[in-house]
Motif scaffolding. Structure first.
Motif, PDB file in Angstrom:
ATOM      1  N   PHE A   1     -45.682  27.681  82.567  1.00 37.43           N
ATOM      2  CA  PHE A   1     -44.426  27.344  82.771  1.00 37.43           C
ATOM      3  C   PHE A   1     -43.350  28.221  82.097  1.00 37.43           C
ATOM      4  O   PHE A   1     -41.567  27.041  82.484  1.00 37.43           O
ATOM      5  CB  PHE A   1     -44.831  25.489  82.428  1.00 37.43           C
ATOM      6  CG  PHE A   1     -45.545  25.041  83.268  1.00 37.43           C
ATOM      7  CD1 PHE A   1     -44.982  24.730  84.351  1.00 37.43           C
ATOM      8  CD2 PHE A   1     -46.710  24.959  82.591  1.00 37.43           C
ATOM      9  CE1 PHE A   1     -45.827  23.354  85.009  1.00 37.43           C
ATOM     10  CE2 PHE A   1     -47.837  24.033  83.613  1.00 37.43           C
ATOM     11  CZ  PHE A   1     -46.823  23.082  85.207  1.00 37.43           C
ATOM     12  N   LEU A   2     -43.394  28.930  80.860  1.00 40.91           N
ATOM     13  CA  LEU A   2     -42.573  29.253  80.589  1.00 40.91           C
ATOM     14  C   LEU A   2     -42.144  30.170  81.110  1.00 40.91           C
ATOM     15  O   LEU A   2     -40.273  30.254  81.358  1.00 40.91           O
ATOM     16  CB  LEU A   2     -42.753  30.019  79.235  1.00 40.91           C
ATOM     17  CG  LEU A   2     -42.656  31.254  78.854  1.00 40.91           C
ATOM     18  CD1 LEU A   2     -40.505  29.911  78.191  1.00 40.91           C
ATOM     19  CD2 LEU A   2     -42.667  32.253  77.332  1.00 40.91           C
ATOM     20  N   ASN A   3     -41.920  31.104  82.433  1.00 41.98           N
ATOM     21  CA  ASN A   3     -42.043  31.993  82.898  1.00 41.98           C
ATOM     22  C   ASN A   3     -41.180  31.405  84.432  1.00 41.98           C
ATOM     23  O   ASN A   3     -40.011  31.908  84.691  1.00 41.98           O
ATOM     24  CB  ASN A   3     -43.259  32.889  83.725  1.00 41.98           C
ATOM     25  CG  ASN A   3     -43.263  33.312  82.788  1.00 41.98           C
ATOM     26  OD1 ASN A   3     -42.887  34.437  82.270  1.00 41.98           O
ATOM     27  ND2 ASN A   3     -44.968  33.553  82.803  1.00 41.98           N
ATOM     28  N   ILE A   4     -41.508  29.996  84.419  1.00 41.13           N
ATOM     29  CA  ILE A   4     -40.679  29.007  85.824  1.00 41.13           C
ATOM     30  C   ILE A   4     -39.457  28.447  85.983  1.00 41.13           C
ATOM     31  O   ILE A   4     -38.897  28.823  85.844  1.00 41.13           O
ATOM     32  CB  ILE A   4     -41.591  28.065  86.687  1.00 41.13           C
ATOM     33  CG1 ILE A   4     -43.295  28.480  87.284  1.00 41.13           C
ATOM     34  CG2 ILE A   4     -40.950  26.938  86.565  1.00 41.13           C
ATOM     35  CD1 ILE A   4     -44.393  27.537  87.859  1.00 41.13           C
ATOM     36  N   CYS A   5     -39.432  27.847  83.951  1.00 36.39           N
ATOM     37  CA  CYS A   5     -38.186  27.678  83.883  1.00 36.39           C
ATOM     38  C   CYS A   5     -37.782  28.849  83.339  1.00 36.39           C
ATOM     39  O   CYS A   5     -36.429  28.503  84.145  1.00 36.39           O
ATOM     40  CB  CYS A   5     -38.650  27.115  82.776  1.00 36.39           C
ATOM     41  SG  CYS A   5     -39.663  25.286  82.667  1.00 36.39           S
ATOM     42  N   MET A   6     -37.446  29.525  83.227  1.00 38.51           N
ATOM     43  CA  MET A   6     -36.539  31.029  83.221  1.00 38.51           C
ATOM     44  C   MET A   6     -36.182  31.644  84.146  1.00 38.51           C
ATOM     45  O   MET A   6     -35.385  32.059  84.318  1.00 38.51           O
ATOM     46  CB  MET A   6     -37.050  31.967  82.147  1.00 38.51           C
ATOM     47  CG  MET A   6     -37.779  32.027  80.935  1.00 38.51           C
ATOM     48  SD  MET A   6     -38.074  33.115  79.403  1.00 38.51           S
ATOM     49  CE  MET A   6     -37.662  33.753  79.416  1.00 38.51           C
ATOM     50  N   ILE A   7     -37.278  32.056  85.230  1.00 43.70           N
ATOM     51  CA  ILE A   7     -36.854  31.635  86.434  1.00 43.70           C
ATOM     52  C   ILE A   7     -35.763  30.551  86.700  1.00 43.70           C
ATOM     53  O   ILE A   7     -35.159  31.262  87.541  1.00 43.70           O
ATOM     54  CB  ILE A   7     -37.766  32.240  87.231  1.00 43.70           C
ATOM     55  CG1 ILE A   7     -39.280  33.916  87.627  1.00 43.70           C
ATOM     56  CG2 ILE A   7     -38.070  32.782  88.786  1.00 43.70           C
ATOM     57  CD1 ILE A   7     -40.472  32.991  87.759  1.00 43.70           C
ATOM     58  N   GLY A   8     -36.039  30.211  86.836  1.00 38.55           N
ATOM     59  CA  GLY A   8     -35.336  29.135  87.810  1.00 38.55           C
ATOM     60  C   GLY A   8     -34.074  28.587  86.575  1.00 38.55           C
ATOM     61  O   GLY A   8     -33.152  28.419  87.453  1.00 38.55           O
ATOM     62  N   ALA A   9     -33.823  29.152  85.804  1.00 34.68           N
ATOM     63  CA  ALA A   9     -32.440  29.600  85.440  1.00 34.68           C
ATOM     64  C   ALA A   9     -31.585  30.342  85.008  1.00 34.68           C
ATOM     65  O   ALA A   9     -30.596  30.241  85.624  1.00 34.68           O
ATOM     66  CB  ALA A   9     -32.454  29.558  83.690  1.00 34.68           C
ATOM     67  N   ALA A  10     -31.931  31.698  85.698  1.00 34.12           N
ATOM     68  CA  ALA A  10     -31.838  33.025  86.199  1.00 34.12           C
ATOM     69  C   ALA A  10     -31.112  32.697  88.019  1.00 34.12           C
ATOM     70  O   ALA A  10     -30.185  33.336  88.152  1.00 34.12           O
ATOM     71  CB  ALA A  10     -33.072  33.878  85.749  1.00 34.12           C
ATOM     72  N   ILE A  11     -32.212  31.713  88.425  1.00 38.73           N
ATOM     73  CA  ILE A  11     -31.477  32.026  89.826  1.00 38.73           C
ATOM     74  C   ILE A  11     -30.236  30.523  89.994  1.00 38.73           C
ATOM     75  O   ILE A  11     -28.758  30.940  91.185  1.00 38.73           O
ATOM     76  CB  ILE A  11     -32.927  31.473  90.544  1.00 38.73           C
ATOM     77  CG1 ILE A  11     -33.809  33.170  90.777  1.00 38.73           C
ATOM     78  CG2 ILE A  11     -31.748  31.113  92.060  1.00 38.73           C
ATOM     79  CD1 ILE A  11     -34.752  32.156  91.602  1.00 38.73           C
TER      80      ILE A  11
ATOM     81  N   VAL B   1     -40.594  21.590  76.399  1.00 40.84           N
ATOM     82  CA  VAL B   1     -40.563  20.487  76.607  1.00 40.84           C
ATOM     83  C   VAL B   1     -41.747  20.178  77.920  1.00 40.84           C
ATOM     84  O   VAL B   1     -42.321  19.559  77.830  1.00 40.84           O
ATOM     85  CB  VAL B   1     -39.114  19.619  77.377  1.00 40.84           C
ATOM     86  CG1 VAL B   1     -39.213  18.533  77.771  1.00 40.84           C
ATOM     87  CG2 VAL B   1     -38.108  19.999  75.899  1.00 40.84           C
ATOM     88  N   VAL B   2     -41.601  21.217  78.888  1.00 42.75           N
ATOM     89  CA  VAL B   2     -42.513  20.981  80.306  1.00 42.75           C
ATOM     90  C   VAL B   2     -43.932  21.680  79.373  1.00 42.75           C
ATOM     91  O   VAL B   2     -44.852  20.700  80.176  1.00 42.75           O
ATOM     92  CB  VAL B   2     -41.951  21.811  81.440  1.00 42.75           C
ATOM     93  CG1 VAL B   2     -43.079  21.955  82.229  1.00 42.75           C
ATOM     94  CG2 VAL B   2     -40.849  21.173  81.926  1.00 42.75           C
ATOM     95  N   GLN B   3     -43.949  22.307  78.871  1.00 46.14           N
ATOM     96  CA  GLN B   3     -45.373  22.909  78.811  1.00 46.14           C
ATOM     97  C   GLN B   3     -46.093  21.372  77.595  1.00 46.14           C
ATOM     98  O   GLN B   3     -46.845  21.003  77.885  1.00 46.14           O
ATOM     99  CB  GLN B   3     -45.786  23.986  77.818  1.00 46.14           C
ATOM    100  CG  GLN B   3     -45.114  25.160  77.984  1.00 46.14           C
ATOM    101  CD  GLN B   3     -44.879  26.742  77.457  1.00 46.14           C
ATOM    102  OE1 GLN B   3     -43.868  26.945  76.159  1.00 46.14           O
ATOM    103  NE2 GLN B   3     -45.643  27.887  77.948  1.00 46.14           N
ATOM    104  N   LEU B   4     -45.360  21.137  77.013  1.00 45.29           N
ATOM    105  CA  LEU B   4     -45.653  19.667  76.336  1.00 45.29           C
ATOM    106  C   LEU B   4     -46.622  18.726  77.118  1.00 45.29           C
ATOM    107  O   LEU B   4     -47.107  18.531  76.667  1.00 45.29           O
ATOM    108  CB  LEU B   4     -45.325  19.181  74.997  1.00 45.29           C
ATOM    109  CG  LEU B   4     -45.681  18.661  73.931  1.00 45.29           C
ATOM    110  CD1 LEU B   4     -46.885  18.931  73.208  1.00 45.29           C
ATOM    111  CD2 LEU B   4     -44.386  17.790  73.199  1.00 45.29           C
ATOM    112  N   LEU B   5     -45.837  18.124  78.090  1.00 46.66           N
ATOM    113  CA  LEU B   5     -45.921  17.236  78.796  1.00 46.66           C
ATOM    114  C   LEU B   5     -47.283  17.763  79.642  1.00 46.66           C
ATOM    115  O   LEU B   5     -47.817  16.773  79.715  1.00 46.66           O
ATOM    116  CB  LEU B   5     -44.262  16.796  79.309  1.00 46.66           C
ATOM    117  CG  LEU B   5     -43.567  16.173  79.026  1.00 46.66           C
ATOM    118  CD1 LEU B   5     -42.041  16.542  80.143  1.00 46.66           C
ATOM    119  CD2 LEU B   5     -43.578  15.457  78.560  1.00 46.66           C
TER     120      LEU B   5
END
Length: 515
Positions: A168-178, A200-204
């Motif tokens: 989810f770290l990678n998914i969130c950072m990819i989304g932020a970049a795009i 936040v997403v990882q904890l949830l």
């Protein structure tokens, strides 16, 4: 027993592979959109600090202190006592983390000055790094609680969810970049917000699994609890003991901040490639072997303890040595295939290739440390890894000063590699000297066979790969040739092992195992 260990390792490895592949997609996107410049150097420093903390906690350091105590509860305590310990640990940890996070956000200018003092000469770069660190630092709060939840799940034999969480770290950072970066005046800041959202997403993501186990923490302040105090006392040296490589990498970033612009980024991309096999095998083995060693120690079963270490070390040698040699010999082709697009040019490939070769030589040592440290921490001995870690860090500082002038950023990587081997050898020799680990009799012949197979594979790679020709190919040609080259190398290595007589039973824990 070996079948369960293999199954658990396969689960963690496969989940980690998903995360690492997504990480490559993320880094390819970064190289394509942002390139290599002062702004990317500023982000990688701001990201290195919370990512360093993620590696400390999420990749096993927290578990080194927590899991052995959970193993004691599972062996000797009641479920009610276990739940109370979890509740008090969660409450105490959460409050301490909130204070540490607040302190980190306030002290961001000092932290950047400490970890990248070279940025002070570039005022805009320094201010940008401070701004992004203030956004990314709260990741510490979330990722430590994620590690806490993951340790509970791992202690109960539930490895898949904690191993998948980093994706989810990678998914969130990819989304932020795009999607977010085009909306900002300074696009690179979007990546910092991606890091914050990922926490936040990882904890949830962990919470439903804890509910299913019936071990969802109900935070209570429990600092006076003697077991919580014991955990915290074990936790600090445990974190340091398993994080020596990361401390050395962080020091390397500090030194690189004084070098030519782009040095921090070249080291980052090199480190990312080394992290791929390290995460898939090294982190997976460390995650899986710790609960087993803790159980063996709690049950006072020295023979099973040594057999578990035997299995882990054999697997590291079987996979870690060819990965080390393969990464070293294919450094520039890998970088070219994955990152040489738009803003990331052939000169960047050559410069990053130098540091990747130096880092790659240390991959075997990085993996060995992941397996050897649990040999101490599973016995609630966190002091010995700390002592050897200090030796490694001192060696790294000295080697950095000696190697950075003649080799520039590649000297920083080589210093990290050499200090990692020092750490691994000290850990192994102490386990042997104190007879904590008593290896099986089949080791000499096993090592000879593995070395011979790797020699055959390396000879193929050395004579087959033409780096200069590779850099001139198109992206599709590079991808095709890399796939063929890696596939052929794996086939040659596998066939060599079989012809030399290596069989699956030689890595297992069966009593009948022979050389």
């Amino acid at each position: 027993m070996s079948k369960q260990l293999i199954k658990s390792t396969a689960i963690v490895s496969s989940m980690t592979m998903i995360s690492r592949v997504m990480g490559f997609v993320r880094d390819m996107l970064f190289a394509n959109i942002f390139g290599v410049n002062a702004a990317t150097d500023a982000f990688f420093v701001a990201f290195r600090i919370p990512n360093f903390l993620r590696r400390l906690f999420a990749e096993g350091a927290f578990a080194q202190a927590f899991v052995p105590i959970l193993a004691d509860y599972n062996e000797k305590g009641s479920r009610q006592a276990l739940q109370l310990f979890i509740d008090r640990s969660a409450g105490t940890l959460a409050l301490l983390l909130m204070l540490a996070t607040l302190l980190g956000v306030i002290a961001a200018p000092l932290l950047i000055m400490l970890f990248a003092p070279g940025f002070l000469w570039e005022g805009g770069q320094y201010q940008l790094a401070v701004q992004m660190l203030r956004i990314t630092f709260p990741y510490l709060f979330f990722v430590t609680l994620v590690a806490f939840a993951g340790a509970i799940l791992n202690a109960r034999g539930k490895f898949a969810i904690p191993a998948l969480t980093p994706v989810f770290l990678n998914i969130c950072m990819i989304g932020a970049a795009i999607w977010l970066s085009p909306l900002l005046t300074e696009p690179i800041i979007a990546l910092a917000w991606g890091v914050f959202g990922a926490g936040v997403v990882q904890l949830l993501f962990q919470i439903p699994a804890l509910f299913r186990l019936g071990l969802m923490p109900r935070p209570r302040w429990g600092y006076r609890d003697p077991i919580v105090k014991r955990m915290l006392k074990l936790m600090l040296p445990a974190i340091f003991g398993v994080s020596v490589v990361q401390v050395n990498l962080l020091f390397g970033t500090l030194v690189a901040s004084f070098l030519t612009s782009g040095s921090v980024s070249w080291l980052y991309y090199s480190d990312r490639l080394v992290e791929f096999p390290l995460g898939i095998l090294g982190v997976a083995l460390g995650t899986v072997i710790l609960p087993r060693l803790s159980e063996n120690h709690a049950a006072d079963d020295a023979q099973a303890f040594s057999k578990a270490l035997d299995w882990g070390l054999k697997l590291v040698l079987l996979i870690g040595l060819p990965a080390t040699l393969g990464l070293t010999l294919l450094a520039e082709p890998l970088l070219s295939t994955l990152f040489q697009y738009n803003e990331f040019g052939s000169d960047d490939v050559r410069m990053a290739g130098k540091s990747l070769m130096a880092y790659s030589l240390g991959l075997l040592a990085f993996m060995l440390i992941k397996v050897l440290v649990p040999g101490f921490t599973s016995r609630q001995d966190t002091q010995t890894p700390v002592r050897f870690g200090i030796h490694s860090i001192v060696a790294n500082v000295v080697l950095n000063l000696l190697l950075v002038l003649p080799l520039a950023h590649a000297g920083i990587a080589l210093a990290t590699t050499l200090s990692a081997y020092l750490n691994a050898l000290l850990l192994l020799f102490t386990l042997l000297k104190n007879k904590i680990y008593q290896p099986g009799k089949q080791w000499p012949l096993y090592i000879a066979r593995i070395v011979a197979a790797n020699t055959i594979m390396s000879t193929f790679l050395y004579y087959f790969v033409d780096v200069e020709l590779w850099l001139d190919w198109s992206a599709s040609q590079r991808g095709l040739h890399l796939t063929i080259t890696i596939g052929t190398a794996i086939l040659i290595y596998t066939l060599s092992l079989l012809l030399l007589g290596v069989r699956p039973r030689h890595i297992g824990l069966q009593k009948s195992s022979t050389a």
